[in-house]
Design a protein around this motif. Structure first.
Motif, PDB file in Angstrom:
ATOM      1  N   UNK A  49      -8.291   5.366   7.328  1.00 31.36           N
ATOM      2  CA  UNK A  49      -7.205   6.194   7.860  1.00 31.36           C
ATOM      3  C   UNK A  49      -6.942   5.863   9.323  1.00 31.36           C
ATOM      4  N   UNK A  50      -5.673   5.584   9.602  1.00 32.82           N
ATOM      5  CA  UNK A  50      -5.227   5.342  10.970  1.00 32.82           C
ATOM      6  C   UNK A  50      -3.974   6.187  11.199  1.00 32.82           C
ATOM      7  N   UNK A  51      -4.179   7.305  11.844  1.00 31.65           N
ATOM      8  CA  UNK A  51      -3.063   8.211  12.084  1.00 31.65           C
ATOM      9  C   UNK A  51      -2.529   8.780  10.794  1.00 31.65           C
ATOM     10  N   UNK A  52      -1.251   8.554  10.527  1.00 38.27           N
ATOM     11  CA  UNK A  52      -0.627   9.116   9.326  1.00 38.27           C
ATOM     12  C   UNK A  52      -0.559   8.114   8.186  1.00 38.27           C
ATOM     13  N   UNK A  53      -1.411   7.071   8.260  1.00 34.03           N
ATOM     14  CA  UNK A  53      -1.422   6.053   7.212  1.00 34.03           C
ATOM     15  C   UNK A  53      -2.848   5.680   6.828  1.00 34.03           C
ATOM     16  N   UNK A  54      -2.990   5.220   5.592  1.00 33.02           N
ATOM     17  CA  UNK A  54      -4.217   4.557   5.160  1.00 33.02           C
ATOM     18  C   UNK A  54      -3.943   3.056   5.131  1.00 33.02           C
ATOM     19  N   UNK A  55      -4.895   2.278   5.604  1.00 39.90           N
ATOM     20  CA  UNK A  55      -4.794   0.825   5.561  1.00 39.90           C
ATOM     21  C   UNK A  55      -5.763   0.342   4.494  1.00 39.90           C
ATOM     22  N   UNK A  56      -5.207  -0.247   3.436  1.00 38.20           N
ATOM     23  CA  UNK A  56      -5.985  -0.597   2.248  1.00 38.20           C
ATOM     24  C   UNK A  56      -6.270  -2.092   2.220  1.00 38.20           C
ATOM     25  N   UNK A  57      -7.552  -2.432   1.998  1.00 35.98           N
ATOM     26  CA  UNK A  57      -7.960  -3.819   1.817  1.00 35.98           C
ATOM     27  C   UNK A  57      -8.924  -3.901   0.633  1.00 35.98           C
ATOM     28  N   UNK A  58      -8.756  -4.931  -0.170  1.00 32.88           N
ATOM     29  CA  UNK A  58      -9.657  -5.092  -1.309  1.00 32.88           C
ATOM     30  C   UNK A  58      -8.990  -5.813  -2.459  1.00 32.88           C
ATOM     31  N   UNK A  59      -9.556  -5.636  -3.637  1.00 31.62           N
ATOM     32  CA  UNK A  59      -9.106  -6.378  -4.808  1.00 31.62           C
ATOM     33  C   UNK A  59      -9.357  -5.549  -6.069  1.00 31.62           C
ATOM     34  N   UNK A  60      -8.437  -5.628  -7.004  1.00 36.45           N
ATOM     35  CA  UNK A  60      -8.588  -5.005  -8.319  1.00 36.45           C
ATOM     36  C   UNK A  60      -8.324  -6.060  -9.388  1.00 36.45           C
ATOM     37  N   UNK A  61      -8.845  -5.818 -10.597  1.00 34.23           N
ATOM     38  CA  UNK A  61      -8.631  -6.776 -11.684  1.00 34.23           C
ATOM     39  C   UNK A  61      -8.480  -6.017 -13.001  1.00 34.23           C
TER      40      UNK A  61
ATOM     41  N   UNK B   8      -1.543   4.712  -9.551  1.00 38.84           N
ATOM     42  CA  UNK B   8      -2.648   5.558  -9.116  1.00 38.84           C
ATOM     43  C   UNK B   8      -3.789   4.625  -8.745  1.00 38.84           C
ATOM     44  N   UNK B   9      -4.211   4.674  -7.490  1.00 38.82           N
ATOM     45  CA  UNK B   9      -5.187   3.725  -6.966  1.00 38.82           C
ATOM     46  C   UNK B   9      -6.432   4.451  -6.481  1.00 38.82           C
ATOM     47  N   UNK B  10      -7.590   4.039  -6.999  1.00 38.18           N
ATOM     48  CA  UNK B  10      -8.874   4.588  -6.561  1.00 38.18           C
ATOM     49  C   UNK B  10      -9.461   3.675  -5.492  1.00 38.18           C
ATOM     50  N   UNK B  11      -9.786   4.257  -4.350  1.00 42.15           N
ATOM     51  CA  UNK B  11     -10.320   3.502  -3.219  1.00 42.15           C
ATOM     52  C   UNK B  11     -11.530   4.227  -2.647  1.00 42.15           C
ATOM     53  N   UNK B  12     -12.284   3.516  -1.842  1.00 40.52           N
ATOM     54  CA  UNK B  12     -13.315   4.166  -1.045  1.00 40.52           C
ATOM     55  C   UNK B  12     -12.726   4.528   0.306  1.00 40.52           C
TER      56      UNK B  12
ATOM     57  N   UNK C 189      -8.065   9.095  -4.144  1.00 36.21           N
ATOM     58  CA  UNK C 189      -6.964   8.617  -4.982  1.00 36.21           C
ATOM     59  C   UNK C 189      -5.681   8.585  -4.156  1.00 36.21           C
ATOM     60  N   UNK C 190      -5.032   7.428  -4.163  1.00 44.79           N
ATOM     61  CA  UNK C 190      -3.754   7.260  -3.484  1.00 44.79           C
ATOM     62  C   UNK C 190      -2.672   6.941  -4.517  1.00 44.79           C
ATOM     63  N   UNK C 191      -1.490   7.472  -4.297  1.00 41.14           N
ATOM     64  CA  UNK C 191      -0.335   7.126  -5.113  1.00 41.14           C
ATOM     65  C   UNK C 191       0.445   6.054  -4.357  1.00 41.14           C
ATOM     66  N   UNK C 192       0.429   4.853  -4.888  1.00 41.13           N
ATOM     67  CA  UNK C 192       1.032   3.708  -4.210  1.00 41.13           C
ATOM     68  C   UNK C 192       2.419   3.443  -4.774  1.00 41.13           C
TER      69      UNK C 192
ATOM     70  N   UNK D 175      -4.382  -7.987  -5.032  1.00 46.74           N
ATOM     71  CA  UNK D 175      -5.005  -8.269  -3.743  1.00 46.74           C
ATOM     72  C   UNK D 175      -4.335  -7.404  -2.675  1.00 46.74           C
ATOM     73  N   UNK D 176      -5.144  -6.633  -1.968  1.00 48.56           N
ATOM     74  CA  UNK D 176      -4.644  -5.754  -0.910  1.00 48.56           C
ATOM     75  C   UNK D 176      -5.066  -6.314   0.449  1.00 48.56           C
ATOM     76  N   UNK D 177      -4.102  -6.516   1.296  1.00 49.60           N
ATOM     77  CA  UNK D 177      -4.379  -7.019   2.641  1.00 49.60           C
ATOM     78  C   UNK D 177      -3.587  -6.188   3.645  1.00 49.60           C
ATOM     79  N   UNK D 178      -4.292  -5.214   4.219  1.00 49.66           N
ATOM     80  CA  UNK D 178      -3.678  -4.306   5.200  1.00 49.66           C
ATOM     81  C   UNK D 178      -2.438  -3.610   4.642  1.00 49.66           C
ATOM     82  N   UNK D 179      -2.540  -3.170   3.389  1.00 50.17           N
ATOM     83  CA  UNK D 179      -1.448  -2.411   2.784  1.00 50.17           C
ATOM     84  C   UNK D 179      -1.413  -1.012   3.389  1.00 50.17           C
TER      85      UNK D 179
END
Length: 383
Positions: free
Chosen positions: A138-150, A162-166, A182-185, A212-216
């Motif tokens: 979390x950075x201010x009013x946003x989440x910055x998402x990095x990682x990978x799903x398959x 519907x995205x599950x993240x740590x 859980x984030x709704x993307x 692939x998530x890179x600073x989403x």
């Protein structure tokens, strides 16, 4: 269960009659998405069956949804392209704010918004969900998402996911299941802006992908429920998924039994129908018995779910029994057809490939057995 929702079943059968085997064979050959079929289901209201009337849906339960998917698969069609539109919204419905529900559910109900992607599985964690690594800072009013799903299906054909993240590292929480959110993307905005979607070619036409998530960037207002409590939010969705996919397996099994029985009556070898031989009769009869047993498992799990009662074990058992019934029926249907079972025009080999998936997904048979062993029988955990 077969007698329930007779009007829905008949309507689904009529709709599916407009999408015969030739339609599905063409899509299979081209690896194409069944756009026309999904549109027809949407316009008929079948994909919004679990959404309350106050948000534009039918307000029916999982038992009704099971009837829809069973009949789709019995007809020779495949609900895998769009079944997630039925249940993925459950996380939003049960745990979202009223503003979130008003913003999204009506569009999901009328089909103008597709919520068909459920981002959980990762390459390094597989079914050990507590070890996911995709992280949202979390950075201010946003989440910055990095990682990978398959193995995230239908991402290319969805507007939302519907995205599950740590949101807290695993080593910093007291329970492994804590610290996930859980984030709704909004995929329409995410594509090319931090999200890369890579299709995975598989043995069936299933539209599955690697992400692939890179600073989403995801707005904080798209957080569903409380931060760190996301794991329990997705469990209801997983139970619904397993029950509904069990219903699809039930439909597949009935498809195979119907086809095998008809062929065994017509096909003559050595001067008599092959259905006269007990080796053929017994295989079809055993498939019928297993299928009727699976129906009872599904009915029980669906009733518990619709009544708001705990049903994790029942959902898992229904999925296991139904998937094994459909695989048994499919394997013997193909064997009974002999060489013709491998011919595309009979649709047996296509459905055989499709139903094999459910031994692996959405949860493998071995993990269900492990769940029953430890949660029902009280045996020591193996992992």
């Amino acid at each position: 269960m077969a007698e329930q929702h007779a009007d829905i079943r008949e309507a689904v059968r009529r709709l599916c009659a407009n999408f015969p085997g030739a339609y599905w064979r063409k899509l299979d050959a081209e690896r194409a998405y069944p756009t026309e079929f999904v549109r027809a289901l949407t316009e008929a209201g079948f994909l919004s069956i679990l959404i309350p009337e106050s948000y534009g849906g039918s307000g029916l339960g999982v038992q009704a949804a099971c009837a829809v998917l069973e009949e789709i698969h019995r007809s020779g069609s495949n609900g895998g392209a769009c079944h997630a539109q039925m249940y993925t919204m459950g996380t939003l419905l049960r745990h979202g704010t009223e503003a979130q529900k008003r913003a999204y559910l009506p569009g999901i109900a009328d089909g103008s918004l597709r919520l068909q992607a459920f981002g959980v599985t990762e390459p390094t964690s597989g079914t050990d969900t507590t070890r996911i690594r995709t992280f949202a800072e979390r950075r201010g009013d946003k989440y910055i998402v990095n990682g990978q799903k398959v193995w995230i299906s239908r991402t290319e054909h969805s507007d939302l996911m519907v995205l599950l993240v740590r949101t807290t590292p695993r080593e910093q929480v007291s329970k492994p299941s804590d610290g996930m959110s859980v984030l709704l993307v909004d995929l329409r905005q995410a594509r090319g802006n931090g999200l890369t979607i890579r299709p995975i070619r598989t043995m069936i036409n299933h539209a599955t992908t690697e992400l692939f998530f890179e600073n989403l960037e995801v707005p904080v207002e798209n957080l569903i429920g409380q931060e760190g409590k996301g794991f329990k939010y997705i469990l209801d969705g997983m139970n619904a998924e397993r029950i509904l996919i069990a219903a699809e397996c039930l439909g597949d099994a009935r498809f195979f039994i119907d086809r095998a029985s008809a062929y065994a009556k017509e096909r003559e070898v050595f001067g008599a129908p092959i259905g006269r031989n007990q080796a053929v009769q017994f295989a079809i009869a055993r498939a019928q018995v297993q299928t009727e047993g699976a129906m009872l498992f599904i009915d029980r799990a669906a009733r518990l779910f619709d009544n708001g009662e705990p049903c994790g074990t029942e959902a898992n058992m229904a999925k296991l029994v139904a998937s094994e019934a459909s695989w048994f029926a499919g394997d013997h249907c193909l064997q009974i057809h002999g060489g013709f079972g491998f011919a595309e025009e009979y649709d047996i080999e296509r459905k055989w490939r499709e139903t094999r998936l459910y031994q692996v997904a959405p949860i493998s048979t071995n993990l269900i057995l492990s769940h029953v062993a430890t949660h029902v029988l009280g045996l020591p955990k193996s992992f």
